[in-house]
Design a protein around this motif. Structure first.
Motif, PDB file in Angstrom:
ATOM      1  N   TYR A   1      10.853  -0.683 -16.637  1.00 56.10           N
ATOM      2  CA  TYR A   1      12.192  -0.121 -16.524  1.00 56.10           C
ATOM      3  C   TYR A   1      12.829  -0.337 -15.163  1.00 56.10           C
ATOM      4  CZ  TYR A   1      11.426   2.150 -21.011  1.00 56.10           C
ATOM      5  OH  TYR A   1      11.197   2.382 -22.347  1.00 56.10           O
ATOM      6  N   TRP A   2      12.035  -0.647 -14.153  1.00 58.37           N
ATOM      7  CA  TRP A   2      12.553  -0.855 -12.801  1.00 58.37           C
ATOM      8  C   TRP A   2      11.958  -2.131 -12.218  1.00 58.37           C
ATOM      9  CZ3 TRP A   2      16.363   2.256 -10.998  1.00 58.37           C
ATOM     10  CH2 TRP A   2      16.538   3.486 -11.626  1.00 58.37           C
ATOM     11  N   PRO A   3      12.446  -3.300 -12.646  1.00 59.06           N
ATOM     12  CA  PRO A   3      11.926  -4.561 -12.082  1.00 59.06           C
ATOM     13  C   PRO A   3      12.000  -4.576 -10.555  1.00 59.06           C
ATOM     14  CG  PRO A   3      13.361  -4.992 -13.950  1.00 59.06           C
ATOM     15  CD  PRO A   3      13.497  -3.536 -13.643  1.00 59.06           C
ATOM     16  N   GLN A   4      13.020  -3.899 -10.034  1.00 61.37           N
ATOM     17  CA  GLN A   4      13.109  -3.666  -8.595  1.00 61.37           C
ATOM     18  C   GLN A   4      13.128  -2.158  -8.390  1.00 61.37           C
ATOM     19  OE1 GLN A   4      16.111  -5.873  -6.542  1.00 61.37           O
ATOM     20  NE2 GLN A   4      16.002  -4.612  -4.691  1.00 61.37           N
ATOM     21  N   LEU A   5      12.147  -1.640  -7.648  1.00 59.43           N
ATOM     22  CA  LEU A   5      12.049  -0.201  -7.467  1.00 59.43           C
ATOM     23  C   LEU A   5      13.281   0.337  -6.750  1.00 59.43           C
ATOM     24  CD1 LEU A   5       8.298   0.104  -6.397  1.00 59.43           C
ATOM     25  CD2 LEU A   5       9.316   0.789  -8.580  1.00 59.43           C
ATOM     26  N   PRO A   6      13.756   1.513  -7.129  1.00 63.32           N
ATOM     27  CA  PRO A   6      14.963   2.066  -6.503  1.00 63.32           C
ATOM     28  C   PRO A   6      14.746   2.368  -5.026  1.00 63.32           C
ATOM     29  CG  PRO A   6      13.904   3.702  -7.906  1.00 63.32           C
ATOM     30  CD  PRO A   6      13.202   2.410  -8.167  1.00 63.32           C
ATOM     31  N   TYR A   7      15.813   2.235  -4.278  1.00 62.34           N
ATOM     32  CA  TYR A   7      15.756   2.497  -2.841  1.00 62.34           C
ATOM     33  C   TYR A   7      15.716   4.005  -2.593  1.00 62.34           C
ATOM     34  CZ  TYR A   7      17.183   2.654   2.056  1.00 62.34           C
ATOM     35  OH  TYR A   7      17.233   2.899   3.402  1.00 62.34           O
ATOM     36  N   GLY A   8      14.965   4.403  -1.572  1.00 60.75           N
ATOM     37  CA  GLY A   8      14.999   5.802  -1.155  1.00 60.75           C
ATOM     38  C   GLY A   8      13.887   6.674  -1.695  1.00 60.75           C
ATOM     39  N   VAL A   9      12.939   6.101  -2.431  1.00 59.79           N
ATOM     40  CA  VAL A   9      11.797   6.874  -2.928  1.00 59.79           C
ATOM     41  C   VAL A   9      10.608   6.622  -2.008  1.00 59.79           C
ATOM     42  CG1 VAL A   9      10.251   7.332  -4.862  1.00 59.79           C
ATOM     43  CG2 VAL A   9      12.630   6.648  -5.304  1.00 59.79           C
ATOM     44  N   ASP A  10      10.039   7.684  -1.454  1.00 59.76           N
ATOM     45  CA  ASP A  10       8.839   7.570  -0.627  1.00 59.76           C
ATOM     46  C   ASP A  10       7.606   7.712  -1.515  1.00 59.76           C
ATOM     47  OD1 ASP A  10      10.329   7.340   1.725  1.00 59.76           O
ATOM     48  OD2 ASP A  10      10.426   9.520   1.982  1.00 59.76           O
ATOM     49  N   PHE A  11       6.626   6.841  -1.287  1.00 59.60           N
ATOM     50  CA  PHE A  11       5.413   6.826  -2.111  1.00 59.60           C
ATOM     51  C   PHE A  11       4.242   7.422  -1.329  1.00 59.60           C
ATOM     52  CE2 PHE A  11       8.141   3.886  -4.191  1.00 59.60           C
ATOM     53  CZ  PHE A  11       7.757   3.835  -5.516  1.00 59.60           C
ATOM     54  N   PHE A  12       3.460   8.261  -2.022  1.00 62.57           N
ATOM     55  CA  PHE A  12       2.296   8.909  -1.423  1.00 62.57           C
ATOM     56  C   PHE A  12       1.082   8.688  -2.332  1.00 62.57           C
ATOM     57  CE2 PHE A  12       6.007  11.044   0.111  1.00 62.57           C
ATOM     58  CZ  PHE A  12       5.719  11.425   1.424  1.00 62.57           C
ATOM     59  N   ALA A  13      -0.117   8.709  -1.729  1.00 63.16           N
ATOM     60  CA  ALA A  13      -1.341   8.464  -2.495  1.00 63.16           C
ATOM     61  C   ALA A  13      -2.417   9.465  -2.098  1.00 63.16           C
ATOM     62  CB  ALA A  13      -1.846   7.051  -2.253  1.00 63.16           C
ATOM     63  N   VAL A  14      -3.159   9.926  -3.084  1.00 62.95           N
ATOM     64  CA  VAL A  14      -4.342  10.737  -2.822  1.00 62.95           C
ATOM     65  C   VAL A  14      -5.520   9.780  -2.645  1.00 62.95           C
ATOM     66  CG1 VAL A  14      -5.932  12.467  -3.720  1.00 62.95           C
ATOM     67  CG2 VAL A  14      -3.469  12.715  -4.112  1.00 62.95           C
ATOM     68  N   GLY A  15      -5.956   9.595  -1.421  1.00 61.64           N
ATOM     69  CA  GLY A  15      -7.117   8.759  -1.151  1.00 61.64           C
ATOM     70  C   GLY A  15      -6.778   7.313  -0.825  1.00 61.64           C
ATOM     71  N   GLU A  16      -7.673   6.704  -0.077  1.00 57.42           N
ATOM     72  CA  GLU A  16      -7.449   5.344   0.410  1.00 57.42           C
ATOM     73  C   GLU A  16      -7.420   4.314  -0.714  1.00 57.42           C
ATOM     74  OE1 GLU A  16      -9.255   2.298   3.811  1.00 57.42           O
ATOM     75  OE2 GLU A  16     -10.285   4.170   3.347  1.00 57.42           O
ATOM     76  N   THR A  17      -8.274   4.490  -1.715  1.00 58.64           N
ATOM     77  CA  THR A  17      -8.315   3.523  -2.818  1.00 58.64           C
ATOM     78  C   THR A  17      -7.003   3.531  -3.592  1.00 58.64           C
ATOM     79  OG1 THR A  17     -10.697   3.883  -3.011  1.00 58.64           O
ATOM     80  CG2 THR A  17      -9.608   2.766  -4.834  1.00 58.64           C
ATOM     81  N   THR A  18      -6.460   4.708  -3.834  1.00 61.27           N
ATOM     82  CA  THR A  18      -5.173   4.806  -4.520  1.00 61.27           C
ATOM     83  C   THR A  18      -4.065   4.186  -3.673  1.00 61.27           C
ATOM     84  OG1 THR A  18      -5.933   6.848  -5.575  1.00 61.27           O
ATOM     85  CG2 THR A  18      -3.573   6.411  -5.622  1.00 61.27           C
ATOM     86  N   ALA A  19      -4.109   4.436  -2.366  1.00 61.49           N
ATOM     87  CA  ALA A  19      -3.116   3.841  -1.463  1.00 61.49           C
ATOM     88  C   ALA A  19      -3.196   2.320  -1.498  1.00 61.49           C
ATOM     89  CB  ALA A  19      -3.340   4.349  -0.042  1.00 61.49           C
ATOM     90  N   ARG A  20      -4.392   1.797  -1.532  1.00 67.91           N
ATOM     91  CA  ARG A  20      -4.560   0.341  -1.569  1.00 67.91           C
ATOM     92  C   ARG A  20      -3.987  -0.239  -2.861  1.00 67.91           C
ATOM     93  NH1 ARG A  20      -9.375   0.392   0.016  1.00 67.91           N
ATOM     94  NH2 ARG A  20     -10.455   0.227  -1.981  1.00 67.91           N
ATOM     95  N   GLN A  21      -4.168   0.483  -3.963  1.00 66.70           N
ATOM     96  CA  GLN A  21      -3.597   0.024  -5.234  1.00 66.70           C
ATOM     97  C   GLN A  21      -2.078  -0.061  -5.150  1.00 66.70           C
ATOM     98  OE1 GLN A  21      -5.027  -0.767  -8.308  1.00 66.70           O
ATOM     99  NE2 GLN A  21      -7.052  -0.753  -7.374  1.00 66.70           N
TER     100      GLN A  21
END
Length: 275
Positions: free
Chosen positions: A83-103
């Motif tokens: 639904y979003w071939p290009q991710l919308p601007y202005g959304v900050d992404f967070f991850a629980v754990g280093e492996t998730t962040a790497r993904q």
């Protein structure tokens, strides 16, 4: 030699992750049995799928997106890329754990407060210390997770004034054959048997299997050691009646491997001892 020789380790991860993990353990000298306690499957009921679609269509209305696991990234981005071939601007992404962040990074996503995902503790509590998650009054935050996941992140962020929604993408089920396989294994007398659990859900499923066995649950619990990925899950296991539980620093393979080495030393396990 500092290796896993003498241990018989039960690998309980989902199938896709179990085989390479078991190979790594065998390379360290352990014997292994592969009995998955979790199978990850996408949600499939129409109301669940519709709920995901609604969250994804509204993705640009959120200021922050939190991914709690590798599975959340994998299943979440299947939807986002549709639904979003290009991710919308202005959304900050967070991850629980280093492996998730790497993904996330492998998908070209910048992870906010990345250091908070690399501290070694793959927990919601650690992520919630992120500087960017302290002042969130009035913000809309979307949490990508499995069905019925732990509510702690949402509860804390709502206390801080955020509007939190969940995008529940998958469910964790106990494979039907695993109960029989575990019951057969646990009725044997196997020296230095260590069951490695990577999550609270895996512990819950192990408890279900033990309760259904004809052998008394207490005796089954005495015949094994457990390695778990956090102090929180250690406390849950102890409360459930498992007497010999050891906590690794987190659920990464490196930490779980070190946890097995530490457990072996803690209980003085060797090829000639029952433990």
């Amino acid at each position: 030699m500092d290796d896993l020789t003498g241990l018989h380790i039960v690998v309980t991860r989902p199938q896709a992750q179990a085989k390479p993990w078991a190979e790594r353990l065998r390379a360290q000298g352990a014997k292994t049995s592969l009995i998955s306690l979790l199978e990850i499957v996408p949600v499939s009921e129409e109301p669940q799928v519709r709920a995901i679609k609604n969250r994804i269509l509204d993705f640009d209305l959120y200021s922050k997106a939190i991914f709690v696991s590798q599975n959340a990234v994998e299943h979440g981005f299947e939807w986002l890329e549709n639904y979003w071939p290009q991710l919308p601007y202005g959304v900050d992404f967070f991850a629980v754990g280093e492996t998730t962040a790497r993904q996330l990074q492998e998908r070209g996503v910048r992870v906010t407060d990345l250091a908070q995902s690399q501290t070694g503790a793959m927990t919601s509590e650690t992520l919630l210390q992120s500087p960017a998650l302290q002042s969130v009054t009035g913000e809309r935050i979307l949490v990508f997770r499995g069905l019925g996941g732990r509510p702690h992140i949402g509860e804390v962020l709502r206390e801080r004034g955020a509007q939190v929604d969940y995008c529940e993408l998958y469910q964790r089920i106990l494979p039907a054959e695993s109960g029989r396989a575990f019951a057969q294994l646990l009725t044997q007398t196997i020296p230095n048997l260590v069951v490695v659990l990577h999550s609270g859900e895996a512990l819950e499923n192990l408890q279900k299997i033990v309760r259904q066995m004809t052998v008394t649950a207490t005796q089954v619990m005495l015949n094994m050691h457990l390695l778990v990925p956090s102090q929180r899950i250690l406390e849950l296991a102890k409360a459930a009646g498992f007497p010999r539980v050891y906590a690794a620093q987190n659920a990464t393979e490196a930490s779980m491997l070190q946890g097995l080495l530490d457990l072996k030393r803690e209980y003085s396990l060797s090829e000639n001892t029952q433990g």
